[in-house]
Design a protein around this motif. Structure first.
Motif, PDB file in Angstrom:
ATOM      1  N   ILE A 152       0.865  -1.177   0.000  1.00  0.00           N
ATOM      2  CA  ILE A 152       0.000   0.000   0.000  1.00  0.00           C
ATOM      3  C   ILE A 152       0.902   1.229   0.000  1.00  0.00           C
ATOM      4  O   ILE A 152       1.708   1.424   0.920  1.00  0.00           O
ATOM      5  N   HIS A 153       0.776   2.048  -1.033  1.00  0.00           N
ATOM      6  CA  HIS A 153       1.600   3.252  -1.156  1.00  0.00           C
ATOM      7  C   HIS A 153       0.953   4.388  -0.375  1.00  0.00           C
ATOM      8  O   HIS A 153      -0.253   4.622  -0.470  1.00  0.00           O
ATOM      9  N   ILE A 154       1.773   5.110   0.402  1.00  0.00           N
ATOM     10  CA  ILE A 154       1.311   6.209   1.240  1.00  0.00           C
ATOM     11  C   ILE A 154       1.990   7.496   0.789  1.00  0.00           C
ATOM     12  O   ILE A 154       3.215   7.579   0.734  1.00  0.00           O
ATOM     13  N   SER A 155       1.191   8.519   0.481  1.00  0.00           N
ATOM     14  CA  SER A 155       1.747   9.835   0.184  1.00  0.00           C
ATOM     15  C   SER A 155       0.948  10.880   0.958  1.00  0.00           C
ATOM     16  O   SER A 155      -0.145  10.601   1.473  1.00  0.00           O
ATOM     17  N   TYR A 156       1.494  12.100   1.044  1.00  0.00           N
ATOM     18  CA  TYR A 156       0.912  13.140   1.892  1.00  0.00           C
ATOM     19  C   TYR A 156       0.511  14.361   1.078  1.00  0.00           C
ATOM     20  O   TYR A 156       1.146  14.708   0.081  1.00  0.00           O
ATOM     21  N   ASP A 157      -0.546  15.025   1.562  1.00  0.00           N
ATOM     22  CA  ASP A 157      -0.949  16.286   0.952  1.00  0.00           C
ATOM     23  C   ASP A 157       0.115  17.341   1.216  1.00  0.00           C
ATOM     24  O   ASP A 157       0.861  17.257   2.199  1.00  0.00           O
ATOM     25  N   ALA A 158       0.181  18.341   0.362  1.00  0.00           N
ATOM     26  CA  ALA A 158       1.152  19.426   0.531  1.00  0.00           C
ATOM     27  C   ALA A 158       0.943  20.112   1.875  1.00  0.00           C
ATOM     28  O   ALA A 158      -0.189  20.367   2.286  1.00  0.00           O
ATOM     29  N   GLY A 159       2.056  20.372   2.571  1.00  0.00           N
ATOM     30  CA  GLY A 159       1.981  21.083   3.835  1.00  0.00           C
ATOM     31  C   GLY A 159       1.726  20.211   5.045  1.00  0.00           C
ATOM     32  O   GLY A 159       1.626  20.717   6.170  1.00  0.00           O
ATOM     33  N   VAL A 160       1.632  18.910   4.859  1.00  0.00           N
ATOM     34  CA  VAL A 160       1.403  18.000   5.981  1.00  0.00           C
ATOM     35  C   VAL A 160       2.739  17.571   6.561  1.00  0.00           C
ATOM     36  O   VAL A 160       3.528  16.893   5.899  1.00  0.00           O
ATOM     37  N   GLY A 161       3.017  17.960   7.812  1.00  0.00           N
ATOM     38  CA  GLY A 161       4.243  17.557   8.490  1.00  0.00           C
ATOM     39  C   GLY A 161       5.472  18.302   8.003  1.00  0.00           C
ATOM     40  O   GLY A 161       5.411  19.185   7.134  1.00  0.00           O
ATOM     41  N   GLU A 162       6.622  17.936   8.579  1.00  0.00           N
ATOM     42  CA  GLU A 162       7.895  18.572   8.230  1.00  0.00           C
ATOM     43  C   GLU A 162       8.361  18.191   6.834  1.00  0.00           C
ATOM     44  O   GLU A 162       9.039  18.952   6.164  1.00  0.00           O
ATOM     45  N   SER A 163       7.985  16.961   6.396  1.00  0.00           N
ATOM     46  CA  SER A 163       8.476  16.455   5.101  1.00  0.00           C
ATOM     47  C   SER A 163       7.322  15.835   4.320  1.00  0.00           C
ATOM     48  O   SER A 163       7.203  14.612   4.219  1.00  0.00           O
ATOM     49  N   PRO A 164       6.445  16.659   3.734  1.00  0.00           N
ATOM     50  CA  PRO A 164       5.284  16.124   3.028  1.00  0.00           C
ATOM     51  C   PRO A 164       5.635  15.322   1.777  1.00  0.00           C
ATOM     52  O   PRO A 164       4.783  14.601   1.255  1.00  0.00           O
ATOM     53  N   ASP A 165       6.873  15.436   1.292  1.00  0.00           N
ATOM     54  CA  ASP A 165       7.275  14.668   0.112  1.00  0.00           C
ATOM     55  C   ASP A 165       7.758  13.263   0.461  1.00  0.00           C
ATOM     56  O   ASP A 165       8.072  12.479  -0.442  1.00  0.00           O
ATOM     57  N   ASP A 166       7.839  12.952   1.757  1.00  0.00           N
ATOM     58  CA  ASP A 166       8.188  11.585   2.151  1.00  0.00           C
ATOM     59  C   ASP A 166       7.125  10.623   1.623  1.00  0.00           C
ATOM     60  O   ASP A 166       5.941  10.953   1.567  1.00  0.00           O
ATOM     61  N   GLU A 167       7.566   9.431   1.251  1.00  0.00           N
ATOM     62  CA  GLU A 167       6.638   8.400   0.785  1.00  0.00           C
ATOM     63  C   GLU A 167       6.924   7.100   1.519  1.00  0.00           C
ATOM     64  O   GLU A 167       8.063   6.816   1.915  1.00  0.00           O
ATOM     65  N   TYR A 168       5.871   6.322   1.708  1.00  0.00           N
ATOM     66  CA  TYR A 168       5.980   5.036   2.403  1.00  0.00           C
ATOM     67  C   TYR A 168       5.264   3.972   1.584  1.00  0.00           C
ATOM     68  O   TYR A 168       4.297   4.263   0.878  1.00  0.00           O
ATOM     69  N   ILE A 169       5.744   2.757   1.706  1.00  0.00           N
ATOM     70  CA  ILE A 169       5.006   1.608   1.187  1.00  0.00           C
ATOM     71  C   ILE A 169       4.916   0.594   2.309  1.00  0.00           C
ATOM     72  O   ILE A 169       5.939   0.093   2.802  1.00  0.00           O
ATOM     73  N   LEU A 170       3.708   0.331   2.749  1.00  0.00           N
ATOM     74  CA  LEU A 170       3.468  -0.672   3.789  1.00  0.00           C
ATOM     75  C   LEU A 170       3.212  -2.009   3.099  1.00  0.00           C
ATOM     76  O   LEU A 170       2.333  -2.113   2.234  1.00  0.00           O
ATOM     77  N   TYR A 171       3.980  -3.020   3.480  1.00  0.00           N
ATOM     78  CA  TYR A 171       3.783  -4.373   2.965  1.00  0.00           C
ATOM     79  C   TYR A 171       3.227  -5.234   4.099  1.00  0.00           C
ATOM     80  O   TYR A 171       3.707  -5.160   5.235  1.00  0.00           O
ATOM     81  N   TYR A 172       2.226  -6.048   3.780  1.00  0.00           N
ATOM     82  CA  TYR A 172       1.572  -6.824   4.828  1.00  0.00           C
ATOM     83  C   TYR A 172       1.442  -8.290   4.451  1.00  0.00           C
ATOM     84  O   TYR A 172       1.509  -8.665   3.284  1.00  0.00           O
ATOM     85  N   ASP A 173       1.248  -9.111   5.491  1.00  0.00           N
ATOM     86  CA  ASP A 173       1.030 -10.540   5.299  1.00  0.00           C
ATOM     87  C   ASP A 173      -0.428 -10.734   4.902  1.00  0.00           C
ATOM     88  O   ASP A 173      -1.331 -10.372   5.657  1.00  0.00           O
ATOM     89  N   ASP A 174      -0.666 -11.294   3.744  1.00  0.00           N
ATOM     90  CA  ASP A 174      -2.030 -11.412   3.225  1.00  0.00           C
ATOM     91  C   ASP A 174      -2.866 -12.405   4.015  1.00  0.00           C
ATOM     92  O   ASP A 174      -4.103 -12.385   3.921  1.00  0.00           O
ATOM     93  N   GLU A 175      -2.233 -13.262   4.808  1.00  0.00           N
ATOM     94  CA  GLU A 175      -2.983 -14.234   5.614  1.00  0.00           C
ATOM     95  C   GLU A 175      -3.371 -13.647   6.968  1.00  0.00           C
ATOM     96  O   GLU A 175      -4.528 -13.697   7.378  1.00  0.00           O
ATOM     97  N   THR A 176      -2.413 -13.067   7.674  1.00  0.00           N
ATOM     98  CA  THR A 176      -2.688 -12.522   9.007  1.00  0.00           C
ATOM     99  C   THR A 176      -3.162 -11.076   8.957  1.00  0.00           C
ATOM    100  O   THR A 176      -3.728 -10.568   9.920  1.00  0.00           O
ATOM    101  N   LYS A 177      -2.917 -10.395   7.828  1.00  0.00           N
ATOM    102  CA  LYS A 177      -3.205  -8.961   7.636  1.00  0.00           C
ATOM    103  C   LYS A 177      -2.315  -8.056   8.499  1.00  0.00           C
ATOM    104  O   LYS A 177      -2.543  -6.845   8.552  1.00  0.00           O
ATOM    105  N   LYS A 178      -1.312  -8.625   9.137  1.00  0.00           N
ATOM    106  CA  LYS A 178      -0.398  -7.803   9.941  1.00  0.00           C
ATOM    107  C   LYS A 178       0.685  -7.185   9.061  1.00  0.00           C
ATOM    108  O   LYS A 178       1.086  -7.753   8.042  1.00  0.00           O
ATOM    109  N   MET A 179       1.132  -6.029   9.488  1.00  0.00           N
ATOM    110  CA  MET A 179       2.212  -5.333   8.800  1.00  0.00           C
ATOM    111  C   MET A 179       3.474  -6.191   8.842  1.00  0.00           C
ATOM    112  O   MET A 179       3.779  -6.824   9.868  1.00  0.00           O
ATOM    113  N   ALA A 180       4.221  -6.221   7.741  1.00  0.00           N
ATOM    114  CA  ALA A 180       5.420  -7.059   7.689  1.00  0.00           C
ATOM    115  C   ALA A 180       6.680  -6.265   7.343  1.00  0.00           C
ATOM    116  O   ALA A 180       7.755  -6.531   7.893  1.00  0.00           O
TER     117      ALA A 180
END
Length: 260
Positions: A152-180
């Motif tokens: 799941i790709h995460i991006s931020y609206d302009a002006g959100v936080g100190e670094s709105p251009d930071d990006e994250y990708i959360l990868y999860y276990d499709d069986e347990t649904k927990k973050m991996a």
């Protein structure tokens, strides 16, 4: 004359009845719609204890061993005020300013304004990804040792936080649904969008107040989409989460300096 009197009394009674009805009328507050999240990230929140439980909490504390020093972080979950305390320094955010207090003559060698909420953000995953101003989209899966982890790709609206251009990708276990895993970029220093991602493994969870929070974070070599060897590790102890919070904890000490 008698008929006029009867009519007058009837009109008076009717007027009184309408007035009482108006005064006792129950005003219904406008319905506030709960924020809706994509199904995949909602299932991850639920697997870690649920947003209702997270949102009922006010204060999070965790310890992290750094060499011979224990670093204790306290964060107000609603305002994100924070204090990080070590043997030699106290670093905080009072809601307006980042401040630094030196306990002795040891020089603080970090980047205070970059660091004051850094570990909290990594530690409070996945719940910090429910913050306002976030856009979610699907990302290609990460393959590790033959197993696929949806992203799941995460991006931020302009002006959100100190670094709105930071990006994250959360990868999860499709069986347990927990973050991996968590891939992330750092734009604080360059102030420009980055293409190189860092990678953290989330595989060791502990139950804290009904929530699944990390016991260990492991940073891995990550190049060209390939996961290499582990390069560092942080363990978290003395973790507490509560529904009470003392705002005085985050006030700037008189002999502290504001970090510009």
């Amino acid at each position: 004359m008698k008929k006029i009197a009867i009519v007058f009394v009837a009109l008076l009674a009717l007027s009184s009845c309408k007035k009482n009805t108006s005064e006792n009328e129950v005003k219904v507050a406008p319905e506030v719609k709960a924020k809706e999240y994509p199904k995949n990230i909602s299932s991850i929140f639920n697997a870690h204890g649920g947003l209702n439980t997270w949102n009922s909490m006010e204060n999070l504390v965790f310890g992290m061993q750094k060499g011979e020093d224990m670093e204790m972080t306290t964060t107000a979950l609603k305002s994100r005020q924070s204090v990080i305390e070590t043997a030699h320094h106290k670093l905080g955010f009072d809601g307006t300013n980042v401040w630094l207090h030196n306990k002795d003559t040891a020089t603080y060698k970090g980047k205070a304004k970059f660091y004051y909420n850094l570990m909290f953000y990594f530690y409070a995953m996945p719940f910090v990804l429910a913050d306002d101003g976030i856009t979610y989209s699907d990302a290609p899966a990460l393959e590790v040792d033959g197993k696929q982890y949806p992203g799941i790709h995460i991006s931020y609206d302009a002006g959100v936080g100190e670094s709105p251009d930071d990006e994250y990708i959360l990868y999860y276990d499709d069986e347990t649904k927990k973050m991996a895993w968590l891939a992330y970029t750092v734009t604080y220093f360059s102030k420009e969008k980055a293409t190189n991602y860092n990678l953290i493994k989330y595989a060791d969870w502990q139950d804290v107040g009904g929530l699944q929070l990390p016991a260990t974070l492991q940073w891995y070599v990550y190049e060209d989409g390939k996961v290499g060897d582990m390069r560092s590790e942080r363990k978290f102890t003395n973790v507490t989460i509560s529904k009470e919070m003392e705002s005085a904890l985050f006030a700037q000490p008189t002999d502290a300096v504001v970090v510009e």
